[in-house]
Design an enzyme around this catalytic site. Sequence first.
Site, PDB file in Angstrom:
ATOM      1  N   GLU A   1     -38.864   3.846  44.729  1.00 35.17           N
ATOM      2  CA  GLU A   1     -39.279   5.130  45.287  1.00 35.17           C
ATOM      3  C   GLU A   1     -39.665   4.953  46.747  1.00 35.17           C
ATOM      4  O   GLU A   1     -40.384   4.019  47.104  1.00 35.17           O
ATOM      5  CB  GLU A   1     -40.472   5.715  44.524  1.00 35.17           C
TER       6      GLU A   1
ATOM      7  N   THR B   1     -39.339  11.093  47.682  1.00 36.71           N
ATOM      8  CA  THR B   1     -40.345  12.078  47.306  1.00 36.71           C
ATOM      9  C   THR B   1     -40.752  12.914  48.512  1.00 36.71           C
ATOM     10  O   THR B   1     -40.334  12.659  49.641  1.00 36.71           O
ATOM     11  CB  THR B   1     -41.584  11.368  46.709  1.00 36.71           C
TER      12      THR B   1
ATOM     13  N   ARG C   1     -42.469  19.476  37.998  1.00 38.46           N
ATOM     14  CA  ARG C   1     -43.264  20.689  38.151  1.00 38.46           C
ATOM     15  C   ARG C   1     -43.999  20.671  39.476  1.00 38.46           C
ATOM     16  O   ARG C   1     -43.988  21.644  40.230  1.00 38.46           O
ATOM     17  CB  ARG C   1     -44.271  20.828  37.007  1.00 38.46           C
ATOM     18  N   GLY C   2     -44.672  19.569  39.777  1.00 35.21           N
ATOM     19  CA  GLY C   2     -45.460  19.465  41.002  1.00 35.21           C
ATOM     20  C   GLY C   2     -46.867  19.984  40.794  1.00 35.21           C
ATOM     21  O   GLY C   2     -47.183  20.633  39.788  1.00 35.21           O
ATOM     22  N   ASP C   3     -47.727  19.685  41.758  1.00 33.66           N
ATOM     23  CA  ASP C   3     -49.123  20.123  41.698  1.00 33.66           C
ATOM     24  C   ASP C   3     -49.258  21.501  42.332  1.00 33.66           C
ATOM     25  O   ASP C   3     -48.810  21.720  43.465  1.00 33.66           O
ATOM     26  CB  ASP C   3     -50.032  19.133  42.430  1.00 33.66           C
TER      27      ASP C   3
ATOM     28  N   ALA D   1     -40.978  22.105  34.574  1.00 29.61           N
ATOM     29  CA  ALA D   1     -39.862  21.214  34.894  1.00 29.61           C
ATOM     30  C   ALA D   1     -38.630  21.508  34.062  1.00 29.61           C
ATOM     31  O   ALA D   1     -37.505  21.393  34.551  1.00 29.61           O
ATOM     32  CB  ALA D   1     -40.295  19.765  34.720  1.00 29.61           C
TER      33      ALA D   1
ATOM     34  N   TYR E   1     -44.890  10.429  30.780  1.00 35.47           N
ATOM     35  CA  TYR E   1     -46.257   9.949  30.958  1.00 35.47           C
ATOM     36  C   TYR E   1     -46.613   8.973  29.852  1.00 35.47           C
ATOM     37  O   TYR E   1     -46.643   9.331  28.679  1.00 35.47           O
ATOM     38  CB  TYR E   1     -47.234  11.130  30.992  1.00 35.47           C
TER      39      TYR E   1
ATOM     40  N   HIS F   1     -50.939  13.233  30.288  1.00 38.14           N
ATOM     41  CA  HIS F   1     -50.910  13.975  31.551  1.00 38.14           C
ATOM     42  C   HIS F   1     -52.273  14.631  31.755  1.00 38.14           C
ATOM     43  O   HIS F   1     -52.859  15.175  30.818  1.00 38.14           O
ATOM     44  CB  HIS F   1     -49.814  15.044  31.492  1.00 38.14           C
TER      45      HIS F   1
END
Length: 300
Positions: A12, A43, A102-104, A119, A149, A153
């Site tokens: 990453e 990212t 999904r993201g924060d 997501a 996860y 999560h």
Amino acid sequence: MPPPTYPALSYELYPPRNAAAEESLWTSIRRLEDTRPDFVSVTYGAAGSNRETAIHLLRRLLTETTLRPLAHLTCVGTSRAELTQIVERLIGGGVRGILALRGDAPEGFEAAAGDVEHADDLVRLIREVEGRRTAQLAAGRVSVGVAAYATRHPDSPSVEQDIEVLLAKEEAGADFAITQVFFTPSDYTRLVTRARRAGVTIPIIPGVMPLTSTRRLKKLAGLAGVDVDETLWAKLDGARTDEERRRVGVTATVGLARAALDDGAPGIHLYTFNEHAAALDVLDALDLERPPEAGLAASL
């Protein structure tokens, strides 16, 4: 005789914040490129805060390296129309892999009617765009990854709910999953066992990171919503030099990766923090068998 299989290898990266960071990043990119990874993920910040910088990096990876980029894409805080445009832009620019997240959610955020909130819905949107691009893709597919996860999560009521979410992502069209960081080998083993029992069939790649400082360990634990590994913390805190801290972090990461591979993991995803040295130390210690150079196959 079937051809041999090799563990997948990926890294990453994240877009640089300034010119100095960009120079350092490209030093790492060139060093990591030599290991011939299967892909590198790119990212970006919350709600796409540095999306244009990420797209610029994706473009450079496609045109200036042999690397295959996997573009992160988050849906929270972005309209369906904008997400569609971004996916169109990624595919049109040559990207063939997307990590659907999904993201924060930004503080005080409320989704509008019709927004893509989860997501699995983002995976469906990607597949919809892909369906309109079959000619451009030469009847191929975009590879879509999702998150998994190994520990609960932070927004989930239970690990069982996490597995239901992962199954929903697969049913929406996901091809593989990459785990968030974890600190105990049994965390990955339990995740895979629960997932397979629930009917998840996609590959689940363990994501590991060489944790070489207590500051980074604390930050990562907070972001991932996992408890700090007290044993690792104590070893890092007791190290007297940066080199000793690096050895501690690399040793812990190698142990997690090797245990996962021994347990049948399809590969390893290394979160690098844009630094190549510790990641290469991990790779050297693992001694992963890599496929032959692509040029050898070209003559067949």
